[in-house]
Design a protein around this motif. Structure first.
Motif, PDB file in Angstrom:
ATOM      1  N   UNK A  40       6.950  -1.882   1.457  1.00 52.43           N
ATOM      2  CA  UNK A  40       5.541  -2.275   1.581  1.00 52.43           C
ATOM      3  C   UNK A  40       5.359  -3.505   2.476  1.00 52.43           C
ATOM      4  N   UNK A  41       6.468  -4.135   2.891  1.00 55.85           N
ATOM      5  CA  UNK A  41       6.325  -5.382   3.652  1.00 55.85           C
ATOM      6  C   UNK A  41       5.618  -5.221   5.011  1.00 55.85           C
ATOM      7  N   UNK A  42       5.748  -4.069   5.716  1.00 54.49           N
ATOM      8  CA  UNK A  42       4.954  -3.930   6.945  1.00 54.49           C
ATOM      9  C   UNK A  42       3.446  -4.014   6.675  1.00 54.49           C
ATOM     10  N   UNK A  43       3.030  -3.637   5.463  1.00 57.93           N
ATOM     11  CA  UNK A  43       1.609  -3.745   5.110  1.00 57.93           C
ATOM     12  C   UNK A  43       1.181  -5.211   5.058  1.00 57.93           C
ATOM     13  N   UNK A  44       2.074  -6.053   4.546  1.00 58.25           N
ATOM     14  CA  UNK A  44       1.758  -7.488   4.486  1.00 58.25           C
ATOM     15  C   UNK A  44       1.681  -8.057   5.903  1.00 58.25           C
ATOM     16  N   UNK A  45       2.644  -7.606   6.737  1.00 56.64           N
ATOM     17  CA  UNK A  45       2.655  -8.106   8.125  1.00 56.64           C
ATOM     18  C   UNK A  45       1.415  -7.663   8.888  1.00 56.64           C
ATOM     19  N   UNK A  46       0.797  -6.545   8.450  1.00 56.10           N
ATOM     20  CA  UNK A  46      -0.397  -6.055   9.149  1.00 56.10           C
ATOM     21  C   UNK A  46      -1.661  -6.818   8.754  1.00 56.10           C
ATOM     22  N   UNK A  47      -1.579  -7.629   7.693  1.00 59.60           N
ATOM     23  CA  UNK A  47      -2.780  -8.316   7.197  1.00 59.60           C
ATOM     24  C   UNK A  47      -3.417  -9.244   8.245  1.00 59.60           C
ATOM     25  N   UNK A  48      -2.620 -10.102   8.935  1.00 58.00           N
ATOM     26  CA  UNK A  48      -3.249 -10.942   9.972  1.00 58.00           C
ATOM     27  C   UNK A  48      -3.876 -10.108  11.096  1.00 58.00           C
ATOM     28  N   UNK A  49      -3.262  -8.969  11.412  1.00 62.95           N
ATOM     29  CA  UNK A  49      -3.811  -8.080  12.442  1.00 62.95           C
ATOM     30  C   UNK A  49      -5.177  -7.541  11.997  1.00 62.95           C
ATOM     31  N   UNK A 104      -2.985  -6.654  -1.190  1.00 57.08           N
ATOM     32  CA  UNK A 104      -3.731  -5.524  -0.623  1.00 57.08           C
ATOM     33  C   UNK A 104      -5.075  -5.339  -1.331  1.00 57.08           C
ATOM     34  N   UNK A 105      -5.111  -5.602  -2.627  1.00 60.38           N
ATOM     35  CA  UNK A 105      -6.394  -5.554  -3.348  1.00 60.38           C
ATOM     36  C   UNK A 105      -7.370  -6.556  -2.754  1.00 60.38           C
ATOM     37  N   UNK A 106      -6.883  -7.766  -2.530  1.00 60.69           N
ATOM     38  CA  UNK A 106      -7.759  -8.808  -1.981  1.00 60.69           C
ATOM     39  C   UNK A 106      -8.211  -8.397  -0.580  1.00 60.69           C
ATOM     40  N   UNK A 107      -7.264  -7.956   0.237  1.00 65.22           N
ATOM     41  CA  UNK A 107      -7.595  -7.560   1.612  1.00 65.22           C
ATOM     42  C   UNK A 107      -8.677  -6.483   1.641  1.00 65.22           C
ATOM     43  N   UNK A 108      -8.509  -5.471   0.794  1.00 61.45           N
ATOM     44  CA  UNK A 108      -9.417  -4.318   0.836  1.00 61.45           C
ATOM     45  C   UNK A 108     -10.683  -4.527   0.013  1.00 61.45           C
ATOM     46  N   UNK A 109     -10.809  -5.699  -0.582  1.00 52.78           N
ATOM     47  CA  UNK A 109     -12.014  -6.004  -1.363  1.00 52.78           C
ATOM     48  C   UNK A 109     -12.096  -5.236  -2.667  1.00 52.78           C
ATOM     49  N   UNK A 110     -10.937  -4.918  -3.268  1.00 56.81           N
ATOM     50  CA  UNK A 110     -10.910  -4.217  -4.555  1.00 56.81           C
ATOM     51  C   UNK A 110     -10.932  -5.260  -5.663  1.00 56.81           C
ATOM     52  N   UNK A 111     -12.009  -5.259  -6.444  1.00 56.96           N
ATOM     53  CA  UNK A 111     -12.172  -6.286  -7.485  1.00 56.96           C
ATOM     54  C   UNK A 111     -11.977  -5.668  -8.856  1.00 56.96           C
ATOM     55  N   UNK A 167       3.454 -17.534  -1.996  1.00 57.86           N
ATOM     56  CA  UNK A 167       2.753 -16.268  -2.246  1.00 57.86           C
ATOM     57  C   UNK A 167       1.361 -16.544  -2.833  1.00 57.86           C
ATOM     58  N   UNK A 168       1.341 -17.480  -3.809  1.00 58.43           N
ATOM     59  CA  UNK A 168       0.091 -17.866  -4.470  1.00 58.43           C
ATOM     60  C   UNK A 168      -0.897 -18.391  -3.423  1.00 58.43           C
ATOM     61  N   UNK A 169      -0.410 -19.244  -2.518  1.00 63.18           N
ATOM     62  CA  UNK A 169      -1.280 -19.813  -1.481  1.00 63.18           C
ATOM     63  C   UNK A 169      -1.751 -18.748  -0.505  1.00 63.18           C
ATOM     64  N   UNK A 170      -0.885 -17.808  -0.181  1.00 65.34           N
ATOM     65  CA  UNK A 170      -1.257 -16.709   0.722  1.00 65.34           C
ATOM     66  C   UNK A 170      -2.445 -15.945   0.123  1.00 65.34           C
ATOM     67  N   UNK A 171      -2.360 -15.628  -1.175  1.00 65.27           N
ATOM     68  CA  UNK A 171      -3.446 -14.912  -1.848  1.00 65.27           C
ATOM     69  C   UNK A 171      -4.729 -15.742  -1.832  1.00 65.27           C
ATOM     70  N   UNK A 172      -4.572 -17.046  -2.065  1.00 63.69           N
ATOM     71  CA  UNK A 172      -5.740 -17.929  -2.086  1.00 63.69           C
ATOM     72  C   UNK A 172      -6.443 -17.926  -0.730  1.00 63.69           C
ATOM     73  N   UNK A 173      -5.675 -18.010   0.361  1.00 64.97           N
ATOM     74  CA  UNK A 173      -6.297 -18.040   1.683  1.00 64.97           C
ATOM     75  C   UNK A 173      -6.864 -16.683   2.069  1.00 64.97           C
ATOM     76  N   UNK A 174      -6.236 -15.645   1.575  1.00 63.11           N
ATOM     77  CA  UNK A 174      -6.715 -14.290   1.859  1.00 63.11           C
ATOM     78  C   UNK A 174      -8.097 -14.062   1.251  1.00 63.11           C
ATOM     79  N   UNK A 175      -8.373 -14.768   0.153  1.00 57.97           N
ATOM     80  CA  UNK A 175      -9.684 -14.640  -0.501  1.00 57.97           C
ATOM     81  C   UNK A 175     -10.819 -15.047   0.450  1.00 57.97           C
TER      82      UNK A 175
END
Ligand code: RCN
Length: 349
Positions: free
Chosen positions: A120-129, A219-226, A249-257
């Motif tokens: 699943x890591x390529x999915x994480x790498x695609x997040x900034x894209x 991925x939930x945060x990225x896709x707006x799944x609440x 990881x925690x900070x990544x999620x926080x900034x993704x919000x």
């Protein structure tokens, strides 16, 4: 084992140079702690962790921003090596560093979890894209990045299926699950664990859980799944599990919000290809979660319903029987998470 643990010297954590050594020590202390508390996995539990372990463990936990209990970040993310260092990261070329009783059950459970993360890591790498494509309003780039995420999720699910090849349901339920259990709302340690020489009162910490993996939460945060909110809700549990993740990881999620909202952007564009690519990602998550539900049925629900065999006096009281490693009812939790994910699908036209 307890006798041996009690004889150990109080080691200083100052000599642990660098993050990798600190993580390795945190993993080792986590194993010692789980083994000390749960011992043979029966009713003979310890509610006090001796100071020679508790002091360095809590010191190190503080330095690393991790809880003083064996977490997913320990037993999955830090608990592996390659057999041939020049070889690939495959099940066949990997092994775990520390093990629990129960044969190869732990190896299968931890390595398959790790391989799911890798897939699943390529999915994480695609997040900034994804974020930059939304910012630039580049529909084609966004569609491609979303498609890449969906492909990576499909691969993750294929790897997840290997769990059944390597992990025996009864051994998981009766042995490994016990060692991964925490002491938050635990019937065996109702007040938690006293970390001697660190705190004056017992502290509660949850056992390891897939909610501690940052991949699916990202991925939930990225896709707006609440997820379902409220007291003791899935959303609350997932938020709490972030405290068990490495701070990065925690900070990544926080900034993704606060990243550009992908879902709203897709809805606003009324574009068929884009909507389909978004749905492909959501469906990828649904599919992983449906499979996860089937796994919980095989590894927790079914073994918990089996009648104890003659002479087996180690059966637990029925109220904890269907608990997962995280201490929550895993079926109710995952079903809600899966249903919420499904509801995030966009209709077309
Ligand atoms: C490690 C790997 C896992 C889990 C827990 C630990 C887990 C628990 N679902 N997954 N896959 N529930 Cl500690």
């Amino acid at each position: 084992l307890r006798e041996e643990v009690e004889k150990l010297p109080t080691l200083s954590t100052d000599g642990l140079r660098g993050h990798r050594l600190q993580r390795l020590a945190h993993l080792a202390l986590g194993y010692i702690t789980m083994a000390y508390v749960w011992n043979r996995g029966d009713d003979d539990v310890r509610k006090v962790l001796p100071r020679n372990i508790a002091v360095p463990y809590c010191e190190l936990s503080e330095k690393l921003g991790l809880p003083p209990i064996l977490s997913y970040a320990d037993c999955v993310l830090a608990n592996w090596k390659k057999k041939d260092p020049n070889g690939p990261m495959t099940y066949e070329n990997m092994d775990i560093l520390f093990s629990f009783p129960g044969g190869d059950c732990d190896k299968g459970f931890f390595l398959v979890s790790l391989l799911v993360e890798i897939a699943a890591s390529p999915a994480i790498k695609a997040i900034p894209t994804v974020s930059s494509a939304v910012e630039r309003q580049d529909l084609k780039a966004l569609e491609k990045a979303l498609h890449d995420i969906a492909t990576s999720l499909e691969k993750a699910k294929e790897i997840f299926k290997r769990m059944r090849d390597f992990v025996d349901p009864d051994t998981f339920f009766h042995v490994l699950r016990i060692y991964l259990s925490g002491w938050k709302c635990s019937s065996k340690l109702p007040e938690g664990l006293l970390y001697e020489g660190v705190w004056d009162t017992p502290k509660m910490f949850s056992g390891g859980s897939a909610g501690q993996s940052s991949i699916f939460q990202s991925l939930d945060v990225l896709l707006g799944i609440k997820h379902e909110a409220g007291k003791e809700s899935p959303a609350e549990f997932l938020q709490e599990m972030r405290e068990y993740m490495p701070p990065a990881h925690r900070n990544f999620l926080f900034f993704l919000e606060s990243a550009p909202p992908v879902r709203e952007f897709v809805i606003s564009r009324h574009n068929e290809d884009l909507t389909k690519a978004y749905n492909e990602c959501v469906n990828g998550l649904v599919s992983v979660r449906k499979f996860h539900l089937a796994i919980v049925d095989t590894y927790i629900m079914k073994p918990s319903k089996k009648k104890p065999t003659d002479g087996d006096k180690s059966e637990e009281p029925s109220n904890v029987e269907s608990r997962g490693t995280g201490g929550t009812n895993p079926m109710t939790f995952l079903r809600s998470v899966k249903d919420t994910t499904e509801k995030a699908l966009l209709s077309w036209p």
